[in-house]
Design a protein around this motif. Structure first.
Motif, mmCIF file in Angstrom:
data_model
loop_
_atom_site.group_PDB
_atom_site.id
_atom_site.type_symbol
_atom_site.label_atom_id
_atom_site.label_comp_id
_atom_site.label_asym_id
_atom_site.label_seq_id
_atom_site.Cartn_x
_atom_site.Cartn_y
_atom_site.Cartn_z
ATOM 1 N N ILE A 140 38.855 36.184 45.765
ATOM 2 C CA ILE A 140 39.371 37.459 46.260
ATOM 3 C C ILE A 140 38.279 38.229 46.985
ATOM 4 O O ILE A 140 37.096 37.913 46.854
ATOM 5 N N GLY A 141 38.689 39.255 47.712
ATOM 6 C CA GLY A 141 37.752 40.151 48.362
ATOM 7 C C GLY A 141 37.238 41.199 47.391
ATOM 8 O O GLY A 141 37.722 41.322 46.263
ATOM 9 N N ASP A 142 36.262 41.962 47.845
ATOM 10 C CA ASP A 142 35.595 42.942 46.982
ATOM 11 C C ASP A 142 36.331 44.278 47.038
ATOM 12 O O ASP A 142 36.067 45.118 47.894
ATOM 13 N N ARG A 143 37.269 44.440 46.116
ATOM 14 C CA ARG A 143 38.034 45.677 46.025
ATOM 15 C C ARG A 143 38.157 46.064 44.562
ATOM 16 O O ARG A 143 38.283 45.192 43.701
ATOM 17 N N ALA A 185 49.123 34.209 47.501
ATOM 18 C CA ALA A 185 50.190 34.341 46.506
ATOM 19 C C ALA A 185 49.900 33.452 45.298
ATOM 20 O O ALA A 185 50.127 33.845 44.147
ATOM 21 N N ASP A 186 49.376 32.257 45.555
ATOM 22 C CA ASP A 186 49.068 31.342 44.448
ATOM 23 C C ASP A 186 47.979 31.916 43.543
ATOM 24 O O ASP A 186 48.067 31.837 42.312
ATOM 25 N N ASP A 187 46.935 32.501 44.157
ATOM 26 C CA ASP A 187 45.852 33.063 43.352
ATOM 27 C C ASP A 187 46.306 34.301 42.591
ATOM 28 O O ASP A 187 45.903 34.522 41.442
ATOM 29 N N ILE A 188 47.137 35.129 43.215
ATOM 30 C CA ILE A 188 47.634 36.323 42.528
ATOM 31 C C ILE A 188 48.513 35.924 41.339
ATOM 32 O O ILE A 188 48.375 36.466 40.234
ATOM 33 N N ASP A 189 49.396 34.956 41.559
ATOM 34 C CA ASP A 189 50.242 34.483 40.449
ATOM 35 C C ASP A 189 49.392 33.886 39.330
ATOM 36 O O ASP A 189 49.620 34.148 38.146
ATOM 37 N N ALA A 190 48.414 33.071 39.714
ATOM 38 C CA ALA A 190 47.545 32.436 38.705
ATOM 39 C C ALA A 190 46.774 33.487 37.919
ATOM 40 O O ALA A 190 46.625 33.383 36.695
ATOM 41 N N ALA A 191 46.297 34.521 38.618
ATOM 42 C CA ALA A 191 45.524 35.569 37.951
ATOM 43 C C ALA A 191 46.354 36.292 36.896
ATOM 44 O O ALA A 191 45.877 36.555 35.784
ATOM 45 N N PHE A 219 39.744 44.091 41.506
ATOM 46 C CA PHE A 219 39.985 42.698 41.896
ATOM 47 C C PHE A 219 41.486 42.403 41.855
ATOM 48 O O PHE A 219 42.263 43.198 42.373
ATOM 49 N N ILE A 220 41.928 41.292 41.248
ATOM 50 C CA ILE A 220 43.379 41.046 41.209
ATOM 51 C C ILE A 220 43.973 41.607 39.917
ATOM 52 O O ILE A 220 44.797 42.507 39.922
ATOM 53 N N HIS A 258 45.953 40.441 53.015
ATOM 54 C CA HIS A 258 45.157 39.206 53.038
ATOM 55 C C HIS A 258 43.987 39.273 52.050
ATOM 56 O O HIS A 258 42.925 38.704 52.288
ATOM 57 N N TYR A 259 44.219 39.987 50.965
ATOM 58 C CA TYR A 259 43.178 40.163 49.956
ATOM 59 C C TYR A 259 43.067 38.929 49.065
ATOM 60 O O TYR A 259 41.989 38.560 48.619
ATOM 61 N N ALA A 260 44.202 38.290 48.809
ATOM 62 C CA ALA A 260 44.244 37.062 48.015
ATOM 63 C C ALA A 260 45.547 36.346 48.348
ATOM 64 O O ALA A 260 46.479 36.950 48.885
#
Length: 594
Positions: free
Chosen positions: A183-186, A520-526, A189-190, A516-518
């Motif tokens: 992910i980006g630096d926000r 869909a797969d990474d957000i779901d996994a998180a 995070f997620i 475009h921060y992360a």
């Protein structure tokens, strides 16, 4: 060629740092763990020994394996001893100045190719990177607590992080049996960015006395399958920790969804920090205990002794769709005589046939006897005439979510039903008071929001309008308990409890993807791995239906008028394009079969 990580350093041996050390040592790595004093080192060693002893007692590790694990760990109070490591993970308390000083010191001692990672859960990784002479080799590596158990690792790249650093750490995290998401630096995070907006909203609902703490928590556990309710989870995290994370997120986002509700500050000032202090939203047996004990806020019985309960024996259900048929089955199975009304004989017949099929499945699975099946079906009568509701004690309207249609039905029921009959709607998003206003008996109108599928889902939201009589609310709650359901009480405003908490969270996930921060797969996994949710937000949106989700989000925005509730443009575009989720074969993902 990918980097090899043989020796790693960890700075900070608190609960989190010790857990990260254990993760590395369990996977055969040599670990050098640094702390500020010998006393802190000793405390860290105790954390490690306690954890490995627990693993031995549970049969997950032998004495020999524990000895080998601890033998791979070297402790120190000098940063200079980290000179030859391939990677350092900083795990000191969440203070930007403290972390920055650690990074500046590490930068002086480690080799030029050594990667510096921070375990921060909310602070800016970029701010830490610029305090070094190697900003391209600084990254966030956010483990979740307890690190040896939790699978998720958030890898946070800054705008200057070298791509190969992220790729190498992603591969490395996978070798640790972790699920890495990039992910980006926000802020947040997620996981925290999505989780804490939801938790803050729940605390605000409680602060406004919209619903009790027990009902808020029960709604999310039974309505969404969450492992913990939001207020119980805040107590576990610590209200002071939650407040700091929200403050950091709000400073970056200026999103009112992230502005800590004032109740947090009041509770923190009073020393009510959650489990660690023995009292937060709930009261615990002692500090750090998980056992909740009764307190002044603990409600008695769901039905007040002062509110009488009306007798309900015969029930009418308007509608023949999936939800209506499920409700008919629930009432008939609980011993109530039920009249189901449809627009045609064929629709009524199809509804009853569907109920029979459902009951047959229960018999085949051994959950129901043939005698109970036949008795249940014997209590159901079909009709196409509303006039057949003249003698029922309760009518449940379960037709399409169209306000004018519902108002017309309630107006007709008002003329047909006997005095004292309760009129209920199963709406999930429309104002119950609108249905009440279509009658001359608004005190007898209540919301009974069942969840789909009604025979399986335990939760029922009992929605009282400003005019609902106390005995009607009490009767609805008592009735739900007779049905074997978990009733929760709330006021009549958009989303009730579950949708009001769930859909802003889902909307935030869409905005995260849209930016475009992360992925869909990474957000779901998180969210599944880091927060133990049964489904990721995009999986859930595709199941619910993007059109249904958009309609709910629009109703929430119309009611609350907060920018944070405004539907994400991406969701609106997908609906316009006909990508509605699983039911059309295309949503946030494409499905090979419908």
């Amino acid at each position: 060629m990918a980097r090899e990580f043989r020796t790693v350093g960890v700075v900070g041996l608190g609960t989190m740092g010790a857990g990260i050390v254990e993760v590395f040592a369990r996977n055969g790595l040599q670990v050098i763990a640094a702390e500020v004093t010998e006393e802190a080192v000793a405390r860290g060693r105790t954390h490690l020994e306690t954890s490995t002893r627990r693993a031995i007692d549970r049969g997950k590790m032998t004495e020999e394996q524990a000895g080998e694990l601890l033998g791979r760990i070297t402790t120190t109070t000098s940063m200079a001893d980290l000179a030859d490591v391939d990677l350092v993970v900083e795990a000191v308390p969440e203070s930007l100045d403290l972390k920055a000083s650690v990074f500046a010191e590490l930068d002086k001692h480690v080799g030029p190719d050594t990667i510096l990672a921070s375990n921060t859960s909310s602070l800016s990784v970029t701010e830490l990177a610029v305090r070094t002479q190697r900003p391209g080799k600084v990254v966030g590596m956010h483990f979740f607590n307890p690190a040896p158990v939790q699978k998720l690792v958030e890898l946070v790249r800054t705008v200057v992080t070298e791509p190969d650093v992220v790729e190498d750490l992603q591969a490395f995290a996978a070798t640790l049996d972790k699920v890495p998401v990039v992910i980006g630096d926000r802020a947040g995070f997620i996981a925290n960015a999505l989780l804490f907006g939801y938790l803050n909203h729940a605390a605000r609902m409680y602060e406004e006395r919209y619903a009790s703490r027990e009902d808020l928590d029960a709604a999310m556990r039974h309505g969404c399958g969450y492992p913990m309710g939001p207020l119980a989870l805040l107590d576990l995290i610590g209200l002071d920790t939650a407040y700091e994370i929200l403050e950091t997120m709000y400073a970056q986002s200026r999103n009112l969804m992230h502005a800590p509700t004032p109740l947090f500050k009041q509770m923190i000032t009073a020393g009510l920090l959650g489990r660690k202090s023995g009292r937060g939203f709930y009261t615990y047996e002692k500090p750090h205990s998980s056992k909740v004990v009764p307190d002044a806020e603990t409600p008695g019985a769901l039905v007040s002794d002062e509110a009488p309960v009306r007798e309900v024996q015969r029930v009418g259900v308007v509608g023949t769709g999936t939800m209506a048929s499920g409700i008919v089955q629930v009432f008939a199975s609980a011993g109530f005589d039920v009249v189901v009304r449809g627009r045609s004989d064929s629709k009524v017949g199809a509804s009853i046939a569907g109920i029979k099929k459902s009951l047959e499945k229960a018999v085949v699975r051994g959950r129901l006897t043939e005698e109970k099946r036949d008795a249940t079906l014997g209590r159901i009568t079909g009709t196409t005439r509303l006039e057949d509701f003249a003698d029922v004690d309760l009518v449940v309207e379960a037709i399409a979510e169209e306000l004018e249609v519902k108002r017309a039905v309630f107006g007709a029921l008002d003329e047909i039903c006997k005095p004292g009959a309760i009129l209920a709607t199963t709406t999930s998003s429309l104002p119950v008071v609108e249905c009440a206003a279509a009658t001359s008996r608004p005190a007898d109108v209540v919301g009974l929001h069942f969840f789909n599928p009604a025979p399986v889902m335990k939760l029922v939201e009992v929605v009282s309008t400003i005019g609902t009589a106390p005995d009607v609310s009490a009767t609805a709650l008592a009735l739900c308990e007779k049905l074997g359901k978990v009733p929760v009480s709330c006021g009549d405003r958009a989303g009730f409890i579950v949708n009001a908490l769930l859909f802003p969270y889902l909307n935030d996930a869409v905005k995260m993807l849209e930016a475009h921060y992360a992925t869909a797969d990474d957000i779901d996994a998180a969210m599944k791995t880091g927060c133990a949710l049964p489904m990721g937000p995009f999986e859930l949106l595709d199941v619910v239906g993007l059109d249904v989700s958009l309609a709910i989000e629009r109703s929430l925005y119309k009611e609350f008028r907060q920018a944070g509730f405004a539907p994400a443009p991406l969701l609106e575009h997908l609906v316009t394009a006909g990508r509605l989720g699983r039911k059309t074969g295309h949503g946030f993902r494409d499905y090979t079969s419908r």
